[in-house]
Design an enzyme around this catalytic site. Structure first.
Site, PDB file in Angstrom:
ATOM      1  CG  ASP A 249       4.364 -16.406  23.245  1.00  0.00           C
ATOM      2  OD1 ASP A 249       4.234 -17.216  24.194  1.00  0.00           O
ATOM      3  OD2 ASP A 249       3.911 -16.621  22.115  1.00  0.00           O
TER       4      ASP A 249
ATOM      5  CG  MET B 277       6.179 -19.911  25.184  1.00  0.00           C
ATOM      6  SD  MET B 277       5.117 -20.038  26.633  1.00  0.00           S
ATOM      7  CE  MET B 277       5.923 -21.362  27.547  1.00  0.00           C
ATOM      8  CG  HIS B 278       5.199 -24.797  23.356  1.00  0.00           C
ATOM      9  ND1 HIS B 278       5.412 -25.029  24.697  1.00  0.00           N
ATOM     10  CD2 HIS B 278       4.007 -24.123  23.279  1.00  0.00           C
ATOM     11  CE1 HIS B 278       4.408 -24.547  25.384  1.00  0.00           C
ATOM     12  NE2 HIS B 278       3.546 -23.984  24.554  1.00  0.00           N
TER      13      HIS B 278
END
Length: 507
Positions: free
Chosen positions: A240, A81-82
């Site tokens: 995830d 992520m991110h």
């Protein structure tokens, strides 16, 4: 036979799993790629490596599974992520992706929090702005790489870039978008307030859909590269941790998951968007439609153990190569020789800074309490225990929100260790169970694909079909008391050492 594929775009490798319509694994594949750290606290990757890894995994599972491409009913995506992927007007990548564990954006986070205030951030997005999140990365690029910023036409998250390469569609979904600091988590939509306040163009954000929605179809060029059939549906999938939750059967309140991967995660589904008033937990949309989750994240869980192996475990790595075993097995066998509590030795696992409950990129790791009595076994076990103490920090915050942890499931690479699982049960004072899945994110993506294409009626049915509980570890009274006492000391370490971390960061 109908089959499903799940792909997880991880930090160190792409992973794929091929399952049949009963949830049974047919084949799995992994393709590693590098991580760049061009400066201290930085973490970047070339998105092309994700694409090449995904292609290699797809071809391998089709070959190993001996299935025809036409039998693949759908594909789902999961990913770290991110991460920030910037694209120009032609859809070309403008710079290496800045990853979730990159800590360069502390100043941007501090400035934005001062300008808007924590209360406003929680109201608009459900979360504070943290260095790992996507928005501060955009602000950093605007400040430090203005020429790149001005050429930007769209941003994507890591797994969504791979979807773009597979389908030509730029789309995201609610669980991954929740970690951008630009998403209204409670309303499951982009936050116009955040875009307006930060002057990030709203048009840069891809459309967001629910995780079980079909978000594109394999186009001809991707079909030629991967071996899949053109037109195969690609379901949105999840970040995830949300995908991992699906792959471990967390689709309702009462179950809590602990993931012992590179990062460590404590994950609890909720029927409504609960928000910690101090922003110490993440509140994100779940990949299961109509649910949310709260999540605590420590940045170096399995990563702490890997660091120890690489720096101090050369003897075990050499012996493991000769014996044909994993060096971690030799290290945990050594750790088992030390008593619980390591005779007063503590390890602080902030090797990459920390996120929960201390969002501090300047935090650092430490061994405390070393004496002449301590041997290598003590230091290895202290790493395992320190990670578990860090996970308990998140566990305690989840309990404060009123959520009941009646069923704790552990997964990830660290879950392979019976010793580490038992330490976790003792530290949490809660039974901990394994499941039949070690790496659940790619399975979760495949199950979401099955729901999206209609092979499974809903997420709950998919989870119950594929996920089964394995070995259960009960907390032991004497060990639990030892860890309860030591945890009180552990909780005092960060506030005591924070001035030291700040002084070291200034040098």
């Amino acid at each position: 036979m109908n089959c499903l594929v799940g792909i997880d775009i991880g930090t160190s490798a792409a992973k794929a799993v091929l399952i049949d319509e009963t949830g049974r694994e047919i084949a799995a594949a992994t393709s590693a790629y590098p991580l760049a750290t061009p400066q201290p606290l930085w973490a970047e990757q070339d998105p092309e490596h994700w694409w090449l890894g995904a292609v290699a995994c797809l071809r391998e599972v089709l070959t190993k599974g001996r299935v025809r491409a036409a039998e693949v009913a759908g594909l789902g995506l999961s990913g770290q992520m991110h991460g920030l992927v910037l694209l120009d007007q032609a859809g070309e990548v403008l710079r290496p992706a800045i990853l979730w564990n990159d800590q360069r954006t502390g100043p941007q986070c501090d400035t934005l929090t001062r300008q808007l205030g924590l209360e406003t951030l929680l109201a608009w997005t459900g979360n504070p702005v943290l260095p790992g999140f996507t928005l501060p990365k955009l602000l950093w690029v605007r400040e430090h790489e203005p020429e790149i910023f001005h050429r930007t036409a769209r941003f994507l998250l890591p797994k969504d870039y791979v979807r773009y390469r597979l389908t030509g569609e730029m789309t995201t979904e609610v669980s991954d978008a929740s970690g951008t600091s630009l998403f209204d988590v409670a309303r499951r939509r982009w936050s116009d307030d955040m875009f307006n306040a930060t002057r990030i163009p709203r048009a840069w954000a891809p459309p967001s859909v629910e995780s079980t929605a079909v978000a594109g179809r394999i186009h001809a060029k991707a079909a030629a590269a991967t071996g899949l059939t053109a037109g195969t549906p690609v379901v949105a999938g999840g970040g995830d941790q949300a995908s991992q939750a699906i792959g471990t059967g967390l689709y309702r309140e009462g179950r809590v998951a602990v993931s012992l991967g590179t990062s460590g995660v404590v994950f609890a589904p909720t029927a409504r968007p609960l928000v910690d008033a101090r922003g110490r937990l993440h509140t994100f949309c779940h990949a299961a439609p109509g649910l949310w989750h709260v999540m605590g994240v420590m940045l170096a869980a399995g990563g702490s153990f890997r660091w120890y192996r690489d720096v101090f475990g050369k003897q075990e790595k050499t012996a493991a190569a000769t014996l044909g075993v994993d060096p971690y097995e030799l290290m945990t066998a050594e750790a088992a020789k030390a008593p619980p509590g390591c005779e007063g030795l503590l390890f602080l696992p902030y090797l990459s800074g920390e996120r929960t409950p201390h969002p501090d990129p300047r935090a650092r790791g430490a061994f405390l309490g070393l004496s002449l009595r301590h041997e290598k076994a003590h230091t290895i076990r202290a790493v395992l225990e320190g990670v578990c103490f860090g996970l308990r920090d998140s566990f305690e915050l989840i309990r404060e929100l009123g959520l009941i942890a009646a069923d704790v499931r552990v997964s990830g690479g660290g879950a392979r260790s019976p010793l580490w699982r038992q330490i976790l049960a003792d530290v949490l004072a809660t039974p901990v169970a394994t499941i039949n899945i070690v790496e659940g994110a790619s399975l979760g993506a495949a199950l979401l694909a099955g729901v999206g294409v209609g092979l499974f009626p809903d997420v709950g049915a998919a989870c119950e079909l594929a996920v089964r509980e394995g070995e259960r570890h009960q907390p032991r009274p004497a060990e639990t008391q030892t860890y309860r006492d030591l945890y009180r000391v552990y909780r005092d370490l960060y506030p005591t050492l924070r001035p030291v971390f700040e002084a070291l960061a200034a040098n």
